[in-house]
Write a protein that holds these residues in place. Structure first.
Motif, PDB file in Angstrom:
ATOM      1  N   THR A  41       2.724   6.059  -7.282  1.00 37.06           N
ATOM      2  CA  THR A  41       1.665   6.780  -7.992  1.00 37.06           C
ATOM      3  C   THR A  41       1.761   8.271  -7.708  1.00 37.06           C
ATOM      4  N   PHE A  42       2.201   8.620  -6.510  1.00 37.14           N
ATOM      5  CA  PHE A  42       2.440  10.026  -6.156  1.00 37.14           C
ATOM      6  C   PHE A  42       3.392  10.653  -7.168  1.00 37.14           C
ATOM      7  N   LEU A  66       0.835  -1.209   0.000  1.00 34.24           N
ATOM      8  CA  LEU A  66       0.000   0.000   0.000  1.00 34.24           C
ATOM      9  C   LEU A  66       0.864   1.251   0.000  1.00 34.24           C
ATOM     10  N   VAL A  67       1.854   1.272   0.878  1.00 37.42           N
ATOM     11  CA  VAL A  67       2.747   2.431   0.959  1.00 37.42           C
ATOM     12  C   VAL A  67       3.519   2.598  -0.350  1.00 37.42           C
ATOM     13  N   GLY A  95      -4.459   2.775  -2.832  1.00 38.29           N
ATOM     14  CA  GLY A  95      -3.097   3.301  -2.955  1.00 38.29           C
ATOM     15  C   GLY A  95      -2.916   4.247  -4.130  1.00 38.29           C
ATOM     16  N   PRO A  96      -3.257   3.821  -5.354  1.00 42.19           N
ATOM     17  CA  PRO A  96      -3.097   4.718  -6.509  1.00 42.19           C
ATOM     18  C   PRO A  96      -3.974   5.967  -6.451  1.00 42.19           C
ATOM     19  N   ALA A 137      -2.472  13.079  -3.878  1.00 39.06           N
ATOM     20  CA  ALA A 137      -1.381  13.738  -3.153  1.00 39.06           C
ATOM     21  C   ALA A 137      -0.334  14.288  -4.124  1.00 39.06           C
ATOM     22  N   ALA A 172      -5.150   7.550  -3.770  1.00 38.97           N
ATOM     23  CA  ALA A 172      -4.610   8.457  -2.751  1.00 38.97           C
ATOM     24  C   ALA A 172      -3.286   9.049  -3.205  1.00 38.97           C
ATOM     25  N   GLY A 173      -2.438   8.239  -3.820  1.00 36.34           N
ATOM     26  CA  GLY A 173      -1.148   8.729  -4.292  1.00 36.34           C
ATOM     27  C   GLY A 173      -1.285   9.769  -5.383  1.00 36.34           C
ATOM     28  N   TYR A 228      -4.642  -1.920  -4.310  1.00 41.08           N
ATOM     29  CA  TYR A 228      -4.379  -1.388  -5.641  1.00 41.08           C
ATOM     30  C   TYR A 228      -5.473  -0.431  -6.124  1.00 41.08           C
ATOM     31  N   GLU A 274       2.652   1.530  -3.399  1.00 45.26           N
ATOM     32  CA  GLU A 274       1.743   1.974  -4.459  1.00 45.26           C
ATOM     33  C   GLU A 274       1.417   3.460  -4.307  1.00 45.26           C
ATOM     34  N   PHE A 275       1.264   3.914  -3.079  1.00 45.37           N
ATOM     35  CA  PHE A 275       1.004   5.333  -2.833  1.00 45.37           C
ATOM     36  C   PHE A 275       2.168   6.178  -3.336  1.00 45.37           C
TER      37      PHE A 275
END
Length: 278
Positions: free
Chosen positions: A177-178, A170-171, A245-246, A252, A248-249, A242, A173-174
């Protein structure tokens, strides 16, 4: 690329955001914005609704472009994973290259038509929900065709599942994608960036992310890239990772780039404007 009257270039994104005067300029490639802003009485019945949104012929063309681009991304990306799983000839670096090069090719192919989002996490920032529908449909169809091509008994290798813990993936993927969205915002919404290099910048970012994050989380960075294969393979292990994570990323990453976007306003003016909106 769509050329503007001031001889600067855009890469076909849905909107260019000007922080200096707070207004949104329409990209030449997007008649969608015209459809939204055009009064119903002026449309003379030429604009229908797609997913509850006004749609001109140009917007239908944009949806088709998004479908084709997303289909090819999933077909090529998940396809090379499946082939590599069978004979190992593609190799892991080769898989990463295919994902990055496919995105780059689609940006140059349909970026001037639809913006080449190919990713709901990117689309949500531009508020075009109809794109998200066709992206999911395209990803599912591509995954289904791959499953039929490579034997129904063969497990869909392209399903993304965490190698370690769910939180670790999760971290990761965040974060990846960020940075993907951070780069997209730079080349898609800032006139100071070189728009012609958008394909290389975004494709290169995806390739780099896939090289170091692929062995841990699968480097999805794209909800439909995970949802499509999961639906076809009926394998929903940690799918929420999946999706959340994406999204939210990407949110942000867009926010972070807006923090460093050039503006002539003073800090006092920005603070005062923010307080008024709240």
């Amino acid at each position: 690329m769509a050329r503007r009257e001031d001889d600067s270039y855009t890469n076909g994104s849905v909107f260019e955001v000007s922080v200096e005067d707070g207004r949104k300029d329409k990209s030449d490639a997007h008649a969608y914005a015209d459809a939204v802003q055009q009064p119903a009485d002026e449309a003379d019945g030429d604009i229908d609704a797609v997913c509850g949104m006004p749609a001109s012929v140009s917007f239908i063309q944009q949806l088709i472009a998004e479908f084709l681009a997303t289909f090819f991304l999933i077909f090529a990306g998940c396809g090379v994973i499946t082939v590599n799983d069978k004979n190992g000839m593609a190799t892991f670096p080769g898989v990463a290259v295919v994902w990055g090069m496919t995105v780059m090719a689609m940006i140059y192919a349909v970026g001037h038509v639809s913006g080449a989002h190919i990713n709901p996490a990117v689309t949500v920032g531009f508020a075009v929900p109809a794109y998200m529908v066709v992206q999911l449909v395209a990803a599912t169809i591509a995954s289904l065709i791959l499953r039929l091509m490579f034997d129904r008994q063969h497990e869909v290798a392209a399903v993304t599942v965490p190698v370690g813990s769910n939180i670790q993936s999760l971290v990761l993927e965040f974060i990846i994608t960020f940075y993907l969205m951070f780069v997209i915002m730079a080349v898609a919404t800032d006139d100071r960036a070189v728009g012609q290099m958008a394909g290389l910048a975004v494709g290169g970012t995806i390739m780099l992310n896939a090289l170091f994050a692929g062995p841990v989380s699968g480097a999805s960075m794209n909800p439909v890239r995970s949802i499509g294969p999961a639906m076809v393979g009926s394998k929903y292990t940690a799918l929420w990772v999946y999706i959340f994570g994406p999204f939210a990323g990407a949110a942000a990453g867009a926010w972070a780039y807006n923090l460093i976007r050039h503006t002539d306003k003073t800090l006092a003016e920005i603070t005062k404007s923010t307080s008024r909106t709240n």
